[in-house]
Design a protein around this motif. Structure first.
Motif, short mmCIF file in Angstrom:
data_model
loop_
_atom_site.label_atom_id
_atom_site.label_comp_id
_atom_site.label_asym_id
_atom_site.label_seq_id
_atom_site.Cartn_x
_atom_site.Cartn_y
_atom_site.Cartn_z
N ARG A 298 -88.53 4.67 80.04
CA ARG A 298 -88.27 5.87 79.21
C ARG A 298 -88.84 7.12 79.87
O ARG A 298 -88.20 8.16 79.91
CB ARG A 298 -88.86 5.68 77.82
CG ARG A 298 -88.03 4.79 76.94
CD ARG A 298 -88.55 4.76 75.49
NE ARG A 298 -87.99 3.61 74.83
CZ ARG A 298 -88.65 2.46 74.62
NH1 ARG A 298 -89.92 2.34 74.98
NH2 ARG A 298 -88.05 1.44 74.03
N GLN B 279 -86.72 7.93 82.97
CA GLN B 279 -85.40 8.43 82.58
C GLN B 279 -85.47 9.86 82.07
O GLN B 279 -84.57 10.66 82.27
CB GLN B 279 -84.77 7.51 81.52
CG GLN B 279 -83.39 7.92 81.09
CD GLN B 279 -82.39 8.04 82.23
OE1 GLN B 279 -82.52 7.39 83.25
NE2 GLN B 279 -81.39 8.88 82.07
N SER B 280 -86.57 10.22 81.41
CA SER B 280 -86.71 11.57 80.87
C SER B 280 -87.23 12.57 81.90
O SER B 280 -87.53 13.71 81.58
CB SER B 280 -87.61 11.56 79.64
OG SER B 280 -88.94 11.25 79.99
N SER C 223 -82.18 -3.25 73.65
CA SER C 223 -82.40 -1.84 73.36
C SER C 223 -81.10 -1.07 73.52
O SER C 223 -80.37 -1.27 74.48
CB SER C 223 -83.44 -1.27 74.33
OG SER C 223 -83.48 0.13 74.27
N SER C 224 -80.84 -0.19 72.60
CA SER C 224 -79.63 0.63 72.71
C SER C 224 -79.82 1.75 73.74
O SER C 224 -78.88 2.47 74.04
CB SER C 224 -79.28 1.24 71.35
OG SER C 224 -80.34 2.07 70.91
N ASP C 225 -81.02 1.86 74.31
CA ASP C 225 -81.32 2.91 75.29
C ASP C 225 -80.77 2.59 76.68
O ASP C 225 -80.69 3.48 77.52
CB ASP C 225 -82.83 3.10 75.42
CG ASP C 225 -83.46 3.63 74.15
OD1 ASP C 225 -82.74 4.22 73.32
OD2 ASP C 225 -84.68 3.43 73.98
N TYR C 226 -80.40 1.32 76.93
CA TYR C 226 -80.03 0.91 78.28
C TYR C 226 -78.76 0.08 78.29
O TYR C 226 -78.51 -0.73 77.42
CB TYR C 226 -81.16 0.11 78.94
CG TYR C 226 -82.42 0.91 78.99
CD1 TYR C 226 -82.59 1.90 79.94
CD2 TYR C 226 -83.43 0.72 78.05
CE1 TYR C 226 -83.73 2.68 79.97
CE2 TYR C 226 -84.58 1.50 78.07
CZ TYR C 226 -84.71 2.47 79.03
OH TYR C 226 -85.82 3.24 79.05
N GLU D 230 -81.89 12.43 70.21
CA GLU D 230 -82.02 11.03 70.59
C GLU D 230 -80.79 10.22 70.18
O GLU D 230 -80.34 9.36 70.92
CB GLU D 230 -83.26 10.41 69.93
CG GLU D 230 -84.51 10.62 70.74
CD GLU D 230 -85.68 9.91 70.11
OE1 GLU D 230 -86.10 8.88 70.65
OE2 GLU D 230 -86.14 10.39 69.06
N GLU D 231 -80.26 10.49 69.01
CA GLU D 231 -79.12 9.73 68.52
C GLU D 231 -77.86 10.01 69.32
O GLU D 231 -77.01 9.14 69.47
CB GLU D 231 -78.86 10.05 67.04
CG GLU D 231 -79.94 9.52 66.13
CD GLU D 231 -79.71 9.97 64.71
OE1 GLU D 231 -78.61 9.75 64.17
OE2 GLU D 231 -80.63 10.57 64.14
N GLN E 161 -77.86 10.95 72.53
CA GLN E 161 -78.09 10.68 73.94
C GLN E 161 -77.44 9.34 74.33
O GLN E 161 -77.59 8.34 73.64
CB GLN E 161 -79.59 10.62 74.22
CG GLN E 161 -79.93 10.49 75.67
CD GLN E 161 -81.43 10.51 75.89
OE1 GLN E 161 -82.21 10.44 74.96
NE2 GLN E 161 -81.82 10.58 77.14
N GLN E 162 -76.72 9.33 75.45
CA GLN E 162 -76.08 8.11 75.93
C GLN E 162 -77.13 7.17 76.49
O GLN E 162 -78.20 7.59 76.93
CB GLN E 162 -75.08 8.43 77.03
CG GLN E 162 -73.82 9.06 76.54
CD GLN E 162 -72.82 9.19 77.69
OE1 GLN E 162 -73.21 9.45 78.82
NE2 GLN E 162 -71.56 9.01 77.38
N SER E 163 -76.80 5.89 76.49
CA SER E 163 -77.72 4.92 77.07
C SER E 163 -77.73 5.09 78.59
O SER E 163 -76.73 5.46 79.20
CB SER E 163 -77.32 3.50 76.69
OG SER E 163 -76.01 3.22 77.12
#
Length: 157
Positions: A125, A128-129, A32-35, A4-5, A7-9
């Motif tokens: 999420r 995306q997964s 969110s750092s996810d996007y 997870e850490e 993984q790119q946004s």
């Protein structure tokens, strides 16, 4: 470091005709750092070029844009990205026919604007997964309409 850490946004394109909706979605996603929001559009104008330049992983869009057939726009997005961008529909209402059309076009997520913001993030999420998310009320309504039509058709026959 976990997966997870490292993984790119996900790169996300927002499309909605309401400025306040775009502003709110942008704020939610940027928190969110996810996007990474790559662009915000209020219409479908010039979408093909934007898709080719920005190359989003996800497209979060309203189905009902002024002067635009949403289903045709989805097809245009799929063609421009060679089906690489995953499309999530965020809209205020859907008919049974629209829900079925969305599923046929390969949309990966359908969520209503009345849902909690946490559900939008869960939907993104999951999509995306590699998963899918179809908001329960939309599907329930679509299936109820479909069953009602079949029942009416059988009683006519």
């Amino acid at each position: 470091m976990s997966t997870e850490e490292t993984q790119q946004s996900a790169r996300i394109l927002l499309i909605d005709s309401h400025p306040i909706t775009l502003l709110g979605l942008n704020a939610l996603l940027e928190a969110s750092s996810d996007y990474e929001v790559v662009d915000k559009l209020s219409s479908a104008s010039g979408i093909t070029e934007i898709l080719k330049q920005k190359r989003p992983d996800l497209v979060l869009m309203d189905l009902h844009l002024p002067k635009t057939n949403g289903i045709n726009l989805i097809r245009e997005i799929n063609a421009a990205t060679e089906n690489s961008a995953k499309i999530v529909i965020l809209t205020s209402a859907l008919s049974q026919a629209e829900t079925c059309d969305l599923i046929r076009t390969g949309v990966k997520g359908i969520i209503l604007k009345e849902m909690a913001t946490a559900l939008i993030m869960q939907c993104l999420r999951r999509v995306q997964s590699g998963g899918e998310w179809i908001e329960r009320n939309s599907m329930k309504h679509a299936f109820e309409q479909m069953l009602r039509r079949e029942s009416e058709h059988q009683s006519i026959s």
